[in-house]
Design a protein around this motif. Sequence first.
Motif, PDB file in Angstrom:
ATOM      1  N   LYS A  91       0.833  -1.203   0.000  1.00  0.00           N
ATOM      2  CA  LYS A  91       0.000   0.000   0.000  1.00  0.00           C
ATOM      3  C   LYS A  91       0.866   1.251   0.000  1.00  0.00           C
ATOM      4  N   ARG A 143      -1.743   9.800  -5.616  1.00  0.00           N
ATOM      5  CA  ARG A 143      -1.959   8.422  -6.058  1.00  0.00           C
ATOM      6  C   ARG A 143      -2.043   7.549  -4.810  1.00  0.00           C
ATOM      7  N   PHE A 145      -2.875   3.639  -3.413  1.00  0.00           N
ATOM      8  CA  PHE A 145      -3.063   2.218  -3.691  1.00  0.00           C
ATOM      9  C   PHE A 145      -3.407   1.527  -2.382  1.00  0.00           C
ATOM     10  N   LEU A 205      -6.129   1.227  -7.552  1.00  0.00           N
ATOM     11  CA  LEU A 205      -5.290   2.416  -7.634  1.00  0.00           C
ATOM     12  C   LEU A 205      -6.184   3.628  -7.902  1.00  0.00           C
ATOM     13  N   THR A 261      -6.174   7.696  -8.634  1.00  0.00           N
ATOM     14  CA  THR A 261      -5.408   8.882  -9.018  1.00  0.00           C
ATOM     15  C   THR A 261      -6.319  10.085  -8.853  1.00  0.00           C
ATOM     16  N   HIS A 287      -5.650  -2.940  -9.950  1.00  0.00           N
ATOM     17  CA  HIS A 287      -4.211  -3.118 -10.107  1.00  0.00           C
ATOM     18  C   HIS A 287      -3.896  -4.568 -10.458  1.00  0.00           C
ATOM     19  N   ASP A 301       2.370  -4.725 -14.486  1.00  0.00           N
ATOM     20  CA  ASP A 301       3.032  -3.553 -13.928  1.00  0.00           C
ATOM     21  C   ASP A 301       4.542  -3.698 -14.018  1.00  0.00           C
ATOM     22  N   THR A 341       6.956   1.435  -9.255  1.00  0.00           N
ATOM     23  CA  THR A 341       5.909   2.087  -8.483  1.00  0.00           C
ATOM     24  C   THR A 341       6.437   2.406  -7.087  1.00  0.00           C
TER      25      THR A 341
END
Length: 214
Positions: free
Chosen positions: A71, A81, A83, A88, A90, A103, A108, A112
């Motif tokens: 997280k 942002r 998570f 996720l 934004t 996610h 990915d 990140t």
Amino acid sequence: MKKIILLAITFLTITAGFAQSKGKATTLLDEVSSKVESYDNIIIEFKYALENTAENVKHETRGDVSLQGEKYLLNIMGTTRLFDGDKLYTIIPEDEEINISKHDPREDNDITPSKMLTFYNDGYKSEWGPTEDLKGRKIQYIKLTPIDSDAEIKEIKLGIDKQTKHIYNLIQTQDNGTKITITVNSFKTNQPIPASLFQFKESRYKDYYINRLD
């Protein structure tokens, strides 16, 4: 024959030196990774700089990120942002807009926030670099080269504080000449942060347009 023996000795010396360098780099990265994983949470304040001399582009900004496992809550360039371990979010206050997406870690490939302190564990070859004295701190650099030859990233120089085993900075060079530098200004661990920090509260954004991408 003597020339062949001399060449062989030279080759073996270089190879042995490279192996030793790689071994030291891997050992230090393992120490950094273990240190990061030992913390309950991490709060970082940082400076972000992007530069491309050929395109005459230069930009600097500051941000902060709170991390707890996978997280994270990242604030940078007026955008948040979040998570929560599943989705996720934004949040763009300037446009009063929120994008929400599921996610998928398999898709990915970016570095990140949740991977920014351990991304080097996969997909990179490591090599021991120089040591620099920065404001009284001994910073050991490790050169990281992507294993994927088609990667947009050309190389990454990871600066590690030799005393704390914390990452001090990251200098990423891309194939197009763009250089991104992230410098850690503050590194706090095991802070008393509420679980709600990583929870999205839709009621706080009544006037926002919410774009659900999934």
